[in-house]
Motif scaffolding. Structure first.
Motif, PDB file in Angstrom:
ATOM      1  N   TYR A 107      45.018 145.764 -14.895  1.00 36.94           N
ATOM      2  CA  TYR A 107      45.646 144.555 -15.424  1.00 36.94           C
ATOM      3  C   TYR A 107      46.703 144.024 -14.461  1.00 36.94           C
ATOM      4  CZ  TYR A 107      48.279 141.471 -18.499  1.00 36.94           C
ATOM      5  OH  TYR A 107      48.918 140.391 -19.032  1.00 36.94           O
ATOM      6  N   GLU A 108      47.509 144.943 -13.924  1.00 33.19           N
ATOM      7  CA  GLU A 108      48.587 144.533 -13.020  1.00 33.19           C
ATOM      8  C   GLU A 108      48.059 143.980 -11.699  1.00 33.19           C
ATOM      9  OE1 GLU A 108      51.094 147.926 -12.553  1.00 33.19           O
ATOM     10  OE2 GLU A 108      52.007 147.698 -14.544  1.00 33.19           O
ATOM     11  N   HIS A 109      46.918 144.485 -11.226  1.00 34.47           N
ATOM     12  CA  HIS A 109      46.402 144.089  -9.919  1.00 34.47           C
ATOM     13  C   HIS A 109      45.210 143.145  -9.997  1.00 34.47           C
ATOM     14  CE1 HIS A 109      49.259 146.825  -8.396  1.00 34.47           C
ATOM     15  NE2 HIS A 109      48.551 147.929  -8.480  1.00 34.47           N
ATOM     16  N   TYR A 165      43.005 141.426  -6.887  1.00 31.49           N
ATOM     17  CA  TYR A 165      41.572 141.627  -6.693  1.00 31.49           C
ATOM     18  C   TYR A 165      40.834 140.288  -6.670  1.00 31.49           C
ATOM     19  CZ  TYR A 165      42.719 146.469  -7.899  1.00 31.49           C
ATOM     20  OH  TYR A 165      43.268 147.722  -7.935  1.00 31.49           O
ATOM     21  N   ALA A 166      41.237 139.363  -7.522  1.00 30.62           N
ATOM     22  CA  ALA A 166      40.594 138.040  -7.552  1.00 30.62           C
ATOM     23  C   ALA A 166      40.840 137.295  -6.244  1.00 30.62           C
ATOM     24  CB  ALA A 166      41.105 137.226  -8.734  1.00 30.62           C
ATOM     25  N   ALA A 207      37.023 136.762   0.453  1.00 33.47           N
ATOM     26  CA  ALA A 207      35.760 137.286   0.976  1.00 33.47           C
ATOM     27  C   ALA A 207      34.644 136.248   0.845  1.00 33.47           C
ATOM     28  CB  ALA A 207      35.380 138.567   0.239  1.00 33.47           C
ATOM     29  N   VAL A 208      34.585 135.569  -0.290  1.00 34.35           N
ATOM     30  CA  VAL A 208      33.565 134.533  -0.485  1.00 34.35           C
ATOM     31  C   VAL A 208      33.801 133.384   0.489  1.00 34.35           C
ATOM     32  CG1 VAL A 208      32.698 132.792  -2.102  1.00 34.35           C
ATOM     33  CG2 VAL A 208      33.048 135.142  -2.868  1.00 34.35           C
TER      34      VAL A 208
END
Length: 115
Positions: free
Chosen positions: A70-72, A76-77, A83-84
């Motif tokens: 939840y915190e990270h 990550y998004a 990356a995309v």
């Protein structure tokens, strides 16, 4: 945190060992049998406490992992977005073809669901 069942079970098991040993020494089959039964009951209670501790520890670990995710989640998004973007920048034609194929597939799904 140690479960109270583990503590009382260990105490009951030790008491049963002592009672059984005393019964063996004085030749009292009744005390010896009661001691062995008490020892087995204490061992079972201790094992039950160990199982409760294991479940509690597993639940705590799951909660920690969920809190970390939840915190990270934003991090990550953002990493995925970068990356995309890098893939699209490296191969714009392939990315355009993939996006078109996905759009076409979605259009087919939406069209067939209306029928």
């Amino acid at each position: 945190m140690v479960d109270t069942d583990r503590i009382t079970g260990a105490a009951r098991e030790a008491g049963g060992r002592i009672q059984s040993a005393v019964g063996d020494i004085v030749g009292s089959r009744r005390d010896s049998a009661e001691g062995r039964a008490r020892q087995a009951q204490g061992r079972g209670e201790s094992l039950y406490g160990e199982a409760k501790d294991g479940v509690r520890n597993a639940a705590d670990q799951v909660a920690d992992y969920a809190e970390d995710a939840y915190e990270h989640a934003g991090d990550y998004a953002r990493q995925g977005q970068r990356a995309v973007a890098q893939r699209v920048e490296d191969a714009p034609i392939v990315s355009l073809l993939i996006a078109g194929a996905v759009g076409f597939g979605l259009a087919l799904l939406l069209n067939t669901s209306r029928r």
